[in-house]
Every structure is written in structure tokens, then in C-alpha cells.
Design an enzyme around this catalytic site. Sequence first.
Site, PDB file in Angstrom:
ATOM      1  N   ASP A  14      -2.380  -0.512   5.784  1.00  0.00           N
ATOM      2  CA  ASP A  14      -2.832   0.023   7.069  1.00  0.00           C
ATOM      3  C   ASP A  14      -4.336   0.202   7.188  1.00  0.00           C
ATOM      4  O   ASP A  14      -4.873   0.246   8.292  1.00  0.00           O
ATOM      5  CB  ASP A  14      -2.179   1.388   7.326  1.00  0.00           C
ATOM      6  CG  ASP A  14      -2.731   2.462   6.392  1.00  0.00           C
ATOM      7  OD1 ASP A  14      -2.662   2.279   5.156  1.00  0.00           O
ATOM      8  OD2 ASP A  14      -3.246   3.474   6.891  1.00  0.00           O
ATOM      9  N   ASP A  29       0.861  -1.173   0.000  1.00  0.00           N
ATOM     10  CA  ASP A  29       0.000   0.000   0.000  1.00  0.00           C
ATOM     11  C   ASP A  29       0.906   1.234   0.000  1.00  0.00           C
ATOM     12  O   ASP A  29       2.114   1.139   0.250  1.00  0.00           O
ATOM     13  CB  ASP A  29      -0.895  -0.054   1.246  1.00  0.00           C
ATOM     14  CG  ASP A  29      -1.740   1.185   1.418  1.00  0.00           C
ATOM     15  OD1 ASP A  29      -2.287   1.680   0.417  1.00  0.00           O
ATOM     16  OD2 ASP A  29      -1.846   1.663   2.562  1.00  0.00           O
ATOM     17  N   ASP A  79      -0.247   5.209   0.963  1.00  0.00           N
ATOM     18  CA  ASP A  79      -0.544   6.118   2.079  1.00  0.00           C
ATOM     19  C   ASP A  79      -0.703   5.339   3.382  1.00  0.00           C
ATOM     20  O   ASP A  79      -1.454   4.366   3.450  1.00  0.00           O
ATOM     21  CB  ASP A  79      -1.828   6.900   1.791  1.00  0.00           C
ATOM     22  CG  ASP A  79      -1.672   7.883   0.650  1.00  0.00           C
ATOM     23  OD1 ASP A  79      -1.225   9.010   0.889  1.00  0.00           O
ATOM     24  OD2 ASP A  79      -1.988   7.499  -0.494  1.00  0.00           O
TER      25      ASP A  79
END
Length: 249
Positions: free
Chosen positions: A197, A21, A23
Site C-alpha cells: 500500500d 506487505d 501494515d
Amino acid sequence: MSELLPPPPPDLLDGAALFLDFDGTLVELAETPDAISVPDHLHSLLDRLGRALSGSLAIISGRAISDLERHLGPLPIAVSGSHGLELRTAEGQMGPVPAPATLAVARDEIRQFAADAPGVIVEDKPASVALHYRGAPDREADAVALAGGLAARTGLTVQAGKMVVELRPAGADKGDALRRLMAEPAFANKRPVFVGDDLTDEHAFVAAKEMGGAGILVGPSRETAAAWRLDDVAAVAAWLMAVTGGVRG
């Protein structure tokens, strides 16, 4: 799986394909999508990972591919954007980006809402539109209600994330992107490891697990399909830097 997830072991990437991922994983979250700061080490780290993994490295992000490259420059690795709606192989082959006509209606109404809501940011993508309210947390209920109403009227799907709601066509997510990339020659016969996240990363954690791999959650413990956990962006960078030299692709 939720409490006290262990950190990933140093040999987790041996024989693995790595999916990252962006961000909240490679860069810190910011008040607006454009306000992020890309760490100085990131370009060289991605280069080392790509070589160590014999090319079985990809970024799977909610951002559009064009937006990722605006921050990172040209990416010589596979990349998926817009939560699986865009996909480009390392060789430059692009997947289709479906954009239903009803998306224009959603874009217009979301822009109108943002115009009267200071701190709310609209992010346009090739096949979706996102409404960020990190700068105006008091408008969360209004933003969620707007997205839900638009979804009911347009047939689009609501994708919720950290202080953001996104309207997008149904039928693709980060797990779908991971599965499609695992069919590419560079990823074939590898064990997928996905690092992310957000709640939107859960689809990829599930896909990785189903294909014999695992997910690594970044941030505080929560209910998750991931098997491992790292504290934050700095911990991700430290782990990747530590394991790069010892990876056996």
C-alpha cells in the site's frame, strides 16, 4: 500508471510467487506500530497460501522481523524486515543486518526530539530508526526536517512512508528483498506478485514488473508501478481467500 487500475484477476497467482506487505495490506494501519489488531483469519490464510503456492510465499515489511513475529508468532515462511535490511528464508537462514556507527547518533537525536513532541513515536529496528508522527500530524515538517538534517550529517538515507520517516543505511529496499528471495529454490522460475500500500512498496512493484510479474496497489489510486489495485485490507483478504483454492503452483 495511476488511474482506474483494475482488480487483480482470479488466476493471477497461478505459477506465481506471492510477496505481501504487512501494515496497510494484511492489517489495518494504527496510530502507533504496537496498536495494530491482527485479524483472526490471518494465520490460517497464510498457512493456506503457503501450501497452495508450494512455499513460494513471503512477507516483506518495514517492521523488524522480531516485531512481525511478536504480532504473528513464529513464521514458517520467508520474511524480510526493515525494508530489505533483514532477510530470513523459510529454512531459517538469516541475512546480515548492517548497523553503521552513525545510526547511534541518529537514534539519540530522534529520541530527544520525540521526548518533547507528544504523540510522536520512535520505533527502533536492528539497522534503522523510524519516527512516527501519525499521532502528531502538526509535527510533520519538523520530523521531516530532522530526518533530512541527520541524513546529511550521518550518511544515512531517509525512507519516507505514511506519516513516518525512517533513517537507514543506503543500499537495500523492498525491491532488493524481492530479488534476493526470487533466487531461493522455492521461488525460482515463478512470476513474482507483490501486494502493498505504501510509497515504500513501489521498489517492490518495480522489481516484480522487471522480473515478469506485477504489483497490486492497496488503497486509493495514485501514481504507481503496480498493474492492479484493491480497495483496502478487507479487499486483500477477500481476494486472497477467493483465489487460494484455485491456485495452481
